[in-house]
Design an enzyme around this catalytic site. Structure first.
Site, PDB file in Angstrom:
ATOM      1  N   GLU A  87       0.839  -1.182   0.000  1.00  0.00           N
ATOM      2  CA  GLU A  87       0.000   0.000   0.000  1.00  0.00           C
ATOM      3  C   GLU A  87       0.879   1.239   0.000  1.00  0.00           C
ATOM      4  OE1 GLU A  87      -3.146   0.476  -0.264  1.00  0.00           O
ATOM      5  OE2 GLU A  87      -3.435  -1.661  -0.573  1.00  0.00           O
TER       6      GLU A  87
ATOM      7  N   CYS B 281      -5.411   4.705   6.012  1.00  0.00           N
ATOM      8  CA  CYS B 281      -5.273   3.542   5.147  1.00  0.00           C
ATOM      9  C   CYS B 281      -6.602   2.843   5.003  1.00  0.00           C
ATOM     10  CB  CYS B 281      -4.247   2.596   5.759  1.00  0.00           C
ATOM     11  SG  CYS B 281      -3.959   1.146   4.736  1.00  0.00           S
TER      12      CYS B 281
ATOM     13  N   CYS C 164      -5.111  -1.514   6.464  1.00  0.00           N
ATOM     14  CA  CYS C 164      -5.065  -1.733   7.907  1.00  0.00           C
ATOM     15  C   CYS C 164      -6.037  -0.759   8.544  1.00  0.00           C
ATOM     16  CB  CYS C 164      -3.673  -1.613   8.487  1.00  0.00           C
ATOM     17  SG  CYS C 164      -2.643  -0.380   7.755  1.00  0.00           S
TER      18      CYS C 164
ATOM     19  N   HIS D  86      -5.753   2.067  13.583  1.00  0.00           N
ATOM     20  CA  HIS D  86      -5.533   3.446  14.037  1.00  0.00           C
ATOM     21  C   HIS D  86      -6.661   3.902  14.956  1.00  0.00           C
ATOM     22  CE1 HIS D  86      -1.932   4.122  11.725  1.00  0.00           C
ATOM     23  NE2 HIS D  86      -2.531   3.678  10.638  1.00  0.00           N
TER      24      HIS D  86
ATOM     25  N   ARG E  63       0.984  -5.150  11.322  1.00  0.00           N
ATOM     26  CA  ARG E  63       2.267  -4.783  10.722  1.00  0.00           C
ATOM     27  C   ARG E  63       3.324  -4.386  11.750  1.00  0.00           C
ATOM     28  NH1 ARG E  63      -1.478  -3.224   6.602  1.00  0.00           N
ATOM     29  NH2 ARG E  63      -0.892  -4.163   4.625  1.00  0.00           N
TER      30      ARG E  63
ATOM     31  N   SER F  52       5.333   0.715   9.784  1.00  0.00           N
ATOM     32  CA  SER F  52       6.181   0.764   8.589  1.00  0.00           C
ATOM     33  C   SER F  52       7.285   1.808   8.719  1.00  0.00           C
ATOM     34  CB  SER F  52       5.339   1.005   7.333  1.00  0.00           C
ATOM     35  OG  SER F  52       4.573  -0.143   7.055  1.00  0.00           O
TER      36      SER F  52
ATOM     37  N   CYS G 263       3.453  -0.970   4.338  1.00  0.00           N
ATOM     38  CA  CYS G 263       2.190  -0.306   4.060  1.00  0.00           C
ATOM     39  C   CYS G 263       2.485   1.042   3.451  1.00  0.00           C
ATOM     40  CB  CYS G 263       1.408  -0.168   5.365  1.00  0.00           C
ATOM     41  SG  CYS G 263      -0.315   0.173   5.097  1.00  0.00           S
TER      42      CYS G 263
ATOM     43  N   CYS H 113       6.229   0.341  -5.765  1.00  0.00           N
ATOM     44  CA  CYS H 113       7.670   0.442  -6.173  1.00  0.00           C
ATOM     45  C   CYS H 113       7.943   0.020  -7.674  1.00  0.00           C
ATOM     46  CB  CYS H 113       8.490  -0.477  -5.335  1.00  0.00           C
ATOM     47  SG  CYS H 113       8.634  -0.357  -3.628  1.00  0.00           S
TER      48      CYS H 113
END
Lengths: 549, 181
Positions: free
Chosen positions: A13, A60, A63, A67, A460, A484, A528, A531
């Site tokens: 993500e 996000c 996930c 939070h 994570r 992350s 998260c 690339c």
């Protein structure tokens, strides 16, 4: 010396760029760079603290829930409120569902394609595949005709040329080691999980109001009163939970072990040094440190699992020497400042929108591996049993846990132990109701000027929310330190590499144009943040640029 | 009861309403909900920026009409209608921040077997990078055309919505996307 840039890394993500320097077929140096600035901290300033769980949760869409939970815990902490048992259990269940959904989706959808060659599955014999499936687990839809059907659908899919998430894969890379039948089995299970994951989403909606983004966390408890008190609702939840357990025991774990048995050397690749976990699933209510976490938090330095130490949140700092923020001293999140500057990538200077979190000044790996190491070291029985069973099955030593393979195995072990435990929590809710305990929210009062922290382990890794509110009960400062960032953060002022950077050093890369090995390790952290790869050939200075799946 | 009453139809508006034309799908969906009452077998859902999370919602339908901004190399405001199965090569979905986005999700649906038939009503966008809750003028001007295109799509499936009066309350199409109850 060849430099290789993967930007963006896909099947994650958000926007992540990884650069590696390759010498003699191995990674010599690595840089991890977050290419996205969010600024949630800035958005939150001056707001009613009760907005924070809703706003931060939107960081996000994958996930979700985590939070909201960390944020509401920070608000509970600031208000000094102890939540009732029913609320604690409900929050634990919702959090457990998040682990199930996140971890299994990560394994099949985001990670498996690094090990499984889907295109090669077209060479498989459905009969042999059915025999293989029978030898691994007992799960419906695993007969010869089922695999024949999956193979036909896959064939049609590949022939259509519209590969969707399978486009740009390194299919046919020499380091894909599974027999065609195992590849077909994994592809079938990928499809099965896509079906099953809608049920995981439903489980969250049952108690959390909706998915993604639960709505039921309120200061002092939960607001899903009608669902928690409805035995039919709880039975339905339990029924779905059983379906998850069947999948985990008969599909996910056997698949993990079967795939791992072909890649045992990855038990010596992609490891890091220090580990941090905050713990999760409180067994009683209370302020931070007195909640008796079922999966314990802790700190392990230098891989010494005999000596885990308790976490002291005061020792957490974030520094910005190599990040795209105005320079300053390392700061604790309560004093954190977020002043972004224009991004200008510089290998020797600043190169990421991530700050570098440190514990006692050292980089720490967070996530399922750190969490399972703490539980293993702390003697949590089901974790100990599962870890030992996996090591024995694969015939690898404990030290093989400090690796890409260990990280991926830890995620599966964690999924199993949490799912098994969840049944107990549902029953505990029923017990509370039986004795007439129906309290779901504790009374609380606005504290005025106060600080609060919500530290919790999420799928994570270690997630921290810190809130500072003023006398008018408005947010003065809000900082998030997310998993992350711990894992994918940049170097610090001392030049210490972040965990992912460290884990990549030494990784063998057979073909710089198809760096599947890099993706294996990066994906094993379940980053998260997205690339593609530029490879600079040192002889011609030619840049290859392509997208990586 | 005719077959069209039983067919489960999903009208799915997707996009990010904070990024100007990115939000056109959600905007058109909102207009449809506000102006019309649909029969029970038609579900209107605001899919926001979700991808994989929409699998359940999509698989629960027999026919899906997706409303979204697309890139087809035509002048901004051009309205497209195509079958997802036979989508033209030159039409691209926008890049989403999410790596497993709606396009990828829809691409893998055939792997799950009995996937619904999907048609797309799209519009060529002008600006999806700028911040703003408002559409660009050319895309704004295409909204009525898109509504008509969705209604034509539904009409072909035998669905005739009733126009709502201005005083009637429209249903909430926001949220509950994967509750399945």
């Amino acid at each position: 010396m060849a430099k290789l840039t993967i930007d963006p890394i896909t099947r994650i993500e958000g926007h992540l760029r990884i650069d590696v320097e390759i010498e003699n077929g191995k990674v010599k140096d690595a840089w991890s760079s977050a290419q996205l600035f969010r600024g949630l901290e800035i958005i939150l300033k001056g707001r009613d603290p009760r907005d924070a769980p809703h706003i931060t949760q939107r960081a996000c869409g994958v996930c979700t829930e985590v939070h909201a939970l960390a944020s509401i815990r920070a608000l509970d902490d600031a208000a000094g409120v102890k939540i009732p048992d029913l609320a604690r259990l409900t929050r634990n269940l919702l959090h457990g569902v998040q682990f199930i959904h996140d971890h299994i989706t990560h394994f099949y959808v985001l990670h498996a394609l690094d090990w499984v060659d889907v295109v090669n599955a077209l060479q498989a014999d459905p009969k042999k595949t059915a025999a293989l499936a029978d030898s691994l687990g007992n799960y419906p839809n695993s007969g010869v005709n089922d695999f024949r059907d999956v193979k036909a659908r896959l064939q049609k899919f590949v022939d259509s040329g519209q590969l969707g998430p399978f486009a740009n894969g390194y299919w046919g890379h020499p380091d894909y080691r599974l027999p065609a039948e195992a590849n077909l089995l994994a592809a079938a299970h990928y499809i099965e999980w896509l079906r099953m994951q809608t049920r995981a989403a439903r489980m969250m909606a049952m108690l959390g109001g909706k998915n993604p983004h639960v709505q039921v966390h309120v200061t002092g408890g939960v607001s899903c009163v009608q669902d928690v008190m409805d035995v039919e609702r709880l039975s339905e939840f339990l029924w779905y939970l059983q379906a998850m357990r069947r999948f985990i025991d008969n599909v996910y774990l056997p698949d993990l072990l079967a795939v791992a048995s072909f890649y045992k050397d990855w038990g010596g690749i992609g490891g890091t040094t220090n580990f941090l976990a905050y713990g999760n699933f409180p067994q009683k209510s209370g302020p931070y440190g007195q909640e008796d976490m079922w999966l314990p938090g802790g700190v392990i330095f230098d891989r010494d699992i005999a000596k885990p130490q308790p976490v002291d949140p005061a020792r957490i700092t974030e520094e910005v020497k190599r990040a795209w923020y105005a320079d300053g001293e390392p700061r604790h999140p309560y004093q954190g400042v977020t002043e972004p500057i224009l991004p200008d990538y510089d290998y020797e200077g600043k190169y990421s929108f991530f700050k570098a979190p440190r514990y006692e000044g050292r980089p720490m790996e967070v996530g399922p591996l750190a969490q399972m190491l703490m539980a293993y070291a702390g003697g949590v029985a089901p974790v100990k049993a599962s870890v030992e069973a996996v090591l024995k099955h694969l015939d690898i030593p404990v030290t093989a846990l400090f690796s890409t393979l260990g990280r991926t195995a830890a995620r599966a072990i964690q999924t199993k132990v949490i799912t098994d435990e969840m049944e107990l929590w549902v029953n505990q809710i029923v017990e509370r109701l039986r004795v007439g305990d129906t309290e779901t929210v504790a009374r609380w009062q606005w504290p005025g000027e106060a600080m609060g922290m919500g530290l919790i382990d999420v799928p994570r890794g270690a997630l921290g929310h810190w809130v500072k509110q003023n006398a008018q009960n408005r947010i003065d400062n809000y900082q998030l330190v997310v998993p992350s960032t711990w894992n994918l953060g940049p170097r610090d002022a001392k030049g210490q590499l972040g965990p992912v950077e460290e884990s990549l050093v030494g990784t063998p890369v057979a073909d710089p144009k198809r760096p599947v090995e890099i993706l294996r390790t990066v994906h094993s952290f379940d980053p998260c943040i997205a690339c593609g790869v530029h490879v600079i050939d040192p002889h011609t200075n030619e840049v290859y640029k392509f997208k990586v799946l | 009861m005719s077959d069209s009453d039983k067919m489960r139809i999903l009208v799915l508006g997707v996009g990010n309403v904070l990024l100007r034309d990115e939000g056109v799908g959600v905007r058109v969906l909102g207009e449809l909900a506000r102006r019309f009452a649909f029969p029970e077998n038609v579900r209107l859902v605001d899919g926001g920026v979700l991808g994989l999370s929409l699998t359940g919602t999509i698989m629960d339908a027999d026919h899906v009409v997706v409303i979204d901004a697309v890139r087809g190399g035509k002048p901004p405001g051009t309205v497209f209608r195509f079958d997802w199965e036979a989508r033209p090569d030159h039409i691209h979905y926008k890049d989403s921040l999410h790596q497993i986005d709606l396009m990828e999700t829809m691409a893998i649906l055939p792997l799950l077997g009995d996937a619904p038939k999907v048609t797309v009503v799209g519009v060529e966008y002008e600006d999806i990078d700028g911040w703003g809750l408002y559409l660009t003028p050319k895309v704004e001007a295409a909204v009525e055309k898109m509504i008509a295109a969705v209604l034509a799509e539904l009409d072909a499936l035998g669905v005739r919505p009733l126009a709502r009066s201005r005083w009637e309350k429209a249903p909430d199409v926001f949220g509950g996307a994967s509750q399945g109850n």
